[in-house]
Design a protein around this motif. Structure first.
Motif, mmCIF file in Angstrom:
data_model
loop_
_atom_site.group_PDB
_atom_site.id
_atom_site.type_symbol
_atom_site.label_atom_id
_atom_site.label_comp_id
_atom_site.label_asym_id
_atom_site.label_seq_id
_atom_site.Cartn_x
_atom_site.Cartn_y
_atom_site.Cartn_z
ATOM 1 N N VAL A 83 0.831 -1.207 0.000
ATOM 2 C CA VAL A 83 0.000 0.000 0.000
ATOM 3 C C VAL A 83 0.861 1.251 0.000
ATOM 4 O O VAL A 83 0.605 2.198 -0.757
ATOM 5 N N ILE A 84 1.898 1.283 0.831
ATOM 6 C CA ILE A 84 2.758 2.463 0.887
ATOM 7 C C ILE A 84 3.409 2.703 -0.469
ATOM 8 O O ILE A 84 3.466 3.833 -0.961
ATOM 9 N N SER A 85 3.897 1.659 -1.107
ATOM 10 C CA SER A 85 4.508 1.803 -2.432
ATOM 11 C C SER A 85 3.508 2.331 -3.457
ATOM 12 O O SER A 85 3.837 3.196 -4.281
ATOM 13 N N ALA A 86 2.267 1.823 -3.398
ATOM 14 C CA ALA A 86 1.240 2.255 -4.355
ATOM 15 C C ALA A 86 0.835 3.705 -4.129
ATOM 16 O O ALA A 86 0.590 4.443 -5.089
ATOM 17 N N LEU A 87 0.768 4.132 -2.881
ATOM 18 C CA LEU A 87 0.435 5.532 -2.594
ATOM 19 C C LEU A 87 1.513 6.465 -3.107
ATOM 20 O O LEU A 87 1.225 7.551 -3.632
ATOM 21 N N LEU A 88 2.765 6.060 -2.980
ATOM 22 C CA LEU A 88 3.869 6.894 -3.446
ATOM 23 C C LEU A 88 3.904 6.992 -4.967
ATOM 24 O O LEU A 88 4.379 7.987 -5.521
ATOM 25 N N ALA A 89 3.391 5.972 -5.644
ATOM 26 C CA ALA A 89 3.440 5.952 -7.105
ATOM 27 C C ALA A 89 2.472 6.935 -7.744
ATOM 28 O O ALA A 89 2.681 7.354 -8.890
ATOM 29 N N GLU A 90 1.389 7.305 -7.026
ATOM 30 C CA GLU A 90 0.375 8.182 -7.605
ATOM 31 C C GLU A 90 -0.239 9.033 -6.492
ATOM 32 O O GLU A 90 -0.884 8.517 -5.592
ATOM 33 N N PRO A 91 -0.035 10.358 -6.528
ATOM 34 C CA PRO A 91 -0.443 11.220 -5.413
ATOM 35 C C PRO A 91 -1.943 11.354 -5.212
ATOM 36 O O PRO A 91 -2.375 11.849 -4.174
ATOM 37 N N THR A 92 -2.774 10.926 -6.173
ATOM 38 C CA THR A 92 -4.220 11.025 -5.971
ATOM 39 C C THR A 92 -4.782 9.834 -5.210
ATOM 40 O O THR A 92 -5.949 9.833 -4.844
ATOM 41 N N ARG A 93 -3.984 8.827 -4.964
ATOM 42 C CA ARG A 93 -4.471 7.620 -4.282
ATOM 43 C C ARG A 93 -4.571 7.837 -2.778
ATOM 44 O O ARG A 93 -3.773 8.551 -2.188
ATOM 45 N N ASN A 310 -6.595 -0.500 -11.354
ATOM 46 C CA ASN A 310 -7.941 -0.577 -11.910
ATOM 47 C C ASN A 310 -8.834 0.557 -11.422
ATOM 48 O O ASN A 310 -9.672 1.068 -12.180
ATOM 49 N N LEU A 311 -8.663 0.981 -10.176
ATOM 50 C CA LEU A 311 -9.411 2.146 -9.701
ATOM 51 C C LEU A 311 -9.021 3.395 -10.478
ATOM 52 O O LEU A 311 -9.875 4.216 -10.840
ATOM 53 N N ASP A 312 -7.720 3.566 -10.740
ATOM 54 C CA ASP A 312 -7.268 4.710 -11.533
ATOM 55 C C ASP A 312 -7.928 4.709 -12.913
ATOM 56 O O ASP A 312 -8.363 5.752 -13.413
#
Length: 328
Positions: A83-93, A310-312
């Motif tokens: 989750v932390i990695s995914a949040l860092l990859a896209e600031p709108t998450r 997929n949410l993006d």
């Protein structure tokens, strides 16, 4: 509560997602980090979450480390890593987390650099703690002293680690088998602004949907002077699971979002139409122009990229259905 907000003209489609966050690197507190909503539109709040039982079919350590996955596939340490990695990859998450028994164990294994990254995510409202207890306690057979103790343990950790940035503002009891008035009273006295329930009797839920009573102000005590024990309480529409056909975890079997029109698996038009109808129908059970979709379930997000990717795509495709420009 951290969410990504979808808006639509009432009562019809098309829909518009608004992805409005505190700017990366900015410091904002509490509700200042929330996306703005539109008063004349249906606001659909997509809440990315994982429900991690602190002991159920396996021990706490087995759940945390991912041991004995033949009993149940679950590894909470990997969920938080991913989750932390995914949040860092896209600031709108955005993402919410609940069980401090697991989070504190994970936190104490991180480097100083990782801890500082997480503090920044919390400060920006992109990672938000809800409930904040050591566990999500039962309500039927528990003593109030034990409830207070375990909530104190979790909330003290958040206060010591993140200060006011980590303070939960919403209580989140999505999986206890039944709910008590005293629990609502305790949460109100703890200073929570809201209380969300997931698992309720199906007959009760049907009645509430028909009478538009999925949200209420719960008066938790007759002896305490109002509003001391009054608490806004909402019933989640899908217990705490994703809507049907919209589960994109590694544990799910729903089809991913395929955007490329050249692909024989292209499914965006069908999926967007389905989503718009689903959101509109769901919103009719609530008196306000706000409704929630819980995007996650038991021990999900071990590979957070599947969910967020997929949410993006869903957000991007729904945005493309309207001519109103996205506001940032």
């Amino acid at each position: 509560m951290s969410s990504r907000v979808l808006c639509a003209p009432l009562p019809s489609v098309p829909f518009l997602f608004l992805l409005l966050l505190a700017a990366p690197g900015a410091r904002a507190a509490g509700y200042e980090t929330c996306p703005r909503v539109q008063p004349n539109m249906l606001n659909v709040h997509l809440v990315a979450h994982t429900h991690d039982d602190v002991g159920w079919l396996k021990t706490v350590d087995q759940y945390f480390y991912g041991v004995k996955n033949t009993i149940q596939h679950a590894g909470v340490q990997y969920i938080l890593d991913s989750v932390i990695s995914a949040l860092l990859a896209e600031p709108t998450r955005r993402f919410i987390y609940v069980e401090i028994a697991f989070f504190s164990r994970w936190w104490n294994q991180q480097t100083n650099a990782t801890q500082e990254i997480v503090r920044k995510l919390v400060r920006q409202g992109r990672l938000e703690f809800v409930n904040g207890g050591w566990v999500m306690n039962d309500e039927a057979t528990t003593h109030y002293g034990a409830i207070v103790d375990q909530m104190t343990l979790g909330l003290r950790f958040l206060e010591d680690t993140f200060g006011t940035d980590g303070r939960p503002r919403v209580a989140w009891h999505i999986d206890p088998f039944g709910h008590s008035r005293e629990q609502a009273s305790l949460f109100a006295q703890m200073g929570f602004d809201g209380f969300f329930l997931g698992r309720i009797d199906y007959q009760d839920k049907q009645l509430r949907e028909d009478s538009l009573e999925m949200e209420q102000v719960w008066r938790g005590s007759t002896s305490l002077e109002p509003p001391t024990a009054d608490l806004f309480t909402g019933i989640l529409p899908n217990m705490y699971s994703p809507p049907q056909n919209l589960c994109w975890d590694m544990l799910c079997r729903d089809n991913p979002v395929v955007e490329d029109p050249r692909s024989p698996e292209y499914n965006v038009k069908t999926l967007v139409t389905y989503f718009l109808k689903l959101a509109t129908n769901q919103g009719q059970h609530y008196r306000t122009n706000h409704t929630v979709m819980t995007m996650g379930s038991d021990f999900q997000y071990e590979n957070a990229n599947l969910w967020f990717k997929n949410l993006d795509k869903l957000i991007r495709q729904v945005n493309a259905q309207v001519s109103v420009p996205t506001l940032w």
